[in-house]
Design a protein around this motif. Sequence first.
Motif, short mmCIF file in Angstrom:
data_model
loop_
_atom_site.label_atom_id
_atom_site.label_comp_id
_atom_site.label_asym_id
_atom_site.label_seq_id
_atom_site.Cartn_x
_atom_site.Cartn_y
_atom_site.Cartn_z
N LEU A 68 0.83 -1.20 0.00
CA LEU A 68 0.00 0.00 0.00
C LEU A 68 0.87 1.26 0.00
N GLU A 69 2.00 1.20 0.72
CA GLU A 69 2.91 2.36 0.72
C GLU A 69 3.50 2.57 -0.67
N ALA A 70 3.88 1.48 -1.32
CA ALA A 70 4.43 1.59 -2.68
C ALA A 70 3.40 2.15 -3.65
N ASP A 71 2.12 1.88 -3.39
CA ASP A 71 1.05 2.40 -4.25
C ASP A 71 0.68 3.84 -3.90
N GLY A 72 1.27 4.38 -2.84
CA GLY A 72 0.98 5.75 -2.46
C GLY A 72 -0.32 5.92 -1.68
N LEU A 73 -0.88 4.82 -1.17
CA LEU A 73 -2.15 4.89 -0.44
C LEU A 73 -1.94 5.20 1.04
N VAL A 74 -0.79 4.84 1.59
CA VAL A 74 -0.48 5.13 2.99
C VAL A 74 0.92 5.75 3.05
N ARG A 75 1.20 6.43 4.16
CA ARG A 75 2.49 7.09 4.31
C ARG A 75 2.97 6.92 5.74
N ARG A 76 4.26 7.10 5.91
CA ARG A 76 4.84 7.06 7.25
C ARG A 76 4.68 8.42 7.93
N PHE A 77 4.72 8.40 9.27
CA PHE A 77 4.63 9.64 10.04
C PHE A 77 5.41 9.44 11.32
N ASP A 78 5.47 10.45 12.16
CA ASP A 78 6.24 10.36 13.41
C ASP A 78 5.43 9.59 14.45
N GLY A 79 5.29 8.31 14.24
CA GLY A 79 4.55 7.46 15.16
C GLY A 79 4.56 6.03 14.63
N ARG A 80 3.91 5.13 15.34
CA ARG A 80 3.88 3.73 14.95
C ARG A 80 2.78 3.51 13.92
N GLY A 81 3.11 2.76 12.86
CA GLY A 81 2.14 2.46 11.84
C GLY A 81 2.26 3.36 10.63
N LEU A 82 1.30 3.25 9.74
CA LEU A 82 1.22 4.09 8.55
C LEU A 82 -0.16 4.73 8.49
N VAL A 83 -0.24 5.94 7.93
CA VAL A 83 -1.48 6.68 7.92
C VAL A 83 -2.04 6.73 6.50
N VAL A 84 -3.36 6.58 6.40
CA VAL A 84 -4.04 6.63 5.10
C VAL A 84 -4.10 8.08 4.62
#
Length: 337
Positions: A68-84
């Motif tokens: 999903l990250e490679a598809d650009g649907l989610v991104r990293r942020f300053d926390g645990r997990g990835l955000v939509v």
Amino acid sequence: MAARRDHLSAAPQGEAGDRRPTYERIAALLRGAVDAGRLPPGLVLSEVPLARLFGASRSPIRQALAQLEADGLVRRFDGRGLVVGDCAPNRAAVTPAMLGLSAGALGSIHERTADALYYRVERELILHSLRGAFRVSELALSRHLDVGRSVARDVLVRAQGAGLIDKGDNSRWTVVPLGPERIDQFYELRILLEPVALGQAAPRIPPDLLAAVAAGHREAGAAWPDLDAATLDRLETDLHVHCLDFATNPEIGEALRRSRMVMLSGKHVQRALGATAALDRFMDEHLEVIEALRLGRTAAAQDGLARHLASSRAKALERLAAFRRLPQPEPAPYIDA
């Protein structure tokens, strides 16, 4: 520490239809939910909660999120997990409804994952059984698979139901040896009883079932030899279990149930021998029996089944002798001599 798988299907179902890896199925569900807006922008997707939801380890969840990250649907942020999406992070529980699924539909992911888990253990137990008796540690199995003790116990109970292991008075699990004499005895039992059971079952098997079984065998024949363990299981059980279940004498069925471990051993021994052994294209012999049943030629079906079992008996003993000539590998971490 990886999240532990807490779901295990008790029934030995084979994978049908979608045969993608677990992480790809999970990624497809998450992607569809994001595209449909059911997983809203800002929602945080974390490995541990999703692993619990899907009844999987963290590894396929991590792979799915990477897609999903490679598809650009989610991104990293300053926390645990990835955000939509691009909105501010918002932590909320992901539910089956958000994925467009009922709890029962979500269970199909659990079952396929559980099947892959079980087949792995089944193979190791059977290959050890061909070399003698061994002890099995439930705790070591749970650590080896990275699952909870209850899931490891469910795996072993399922293997016990298949006749692969037993639990003695000391509450210890033990691999049941499957040597040439026992294999020969099981086939003798099958040759005596399966044609009789088929004769009883023949007028009671629904025509739609026979048609479906025949179609499944033809599809497998067209895909040969690119067949997985679940498909081989289904082909064996369709004829030797599901069709024979229509026999009128339940005692015959109970006697035959104990002999089914030789069906399980055959597929794993063939895989272990690899290119050194000719794969058994047994579905052609099955089809001869099935087509005779569809034509109402019960005696011909019984004769064909007897010939198939006699041929399988000789092949099973030949494969066992070849397998025992292979170098003995190190035992699995949960198996002790």
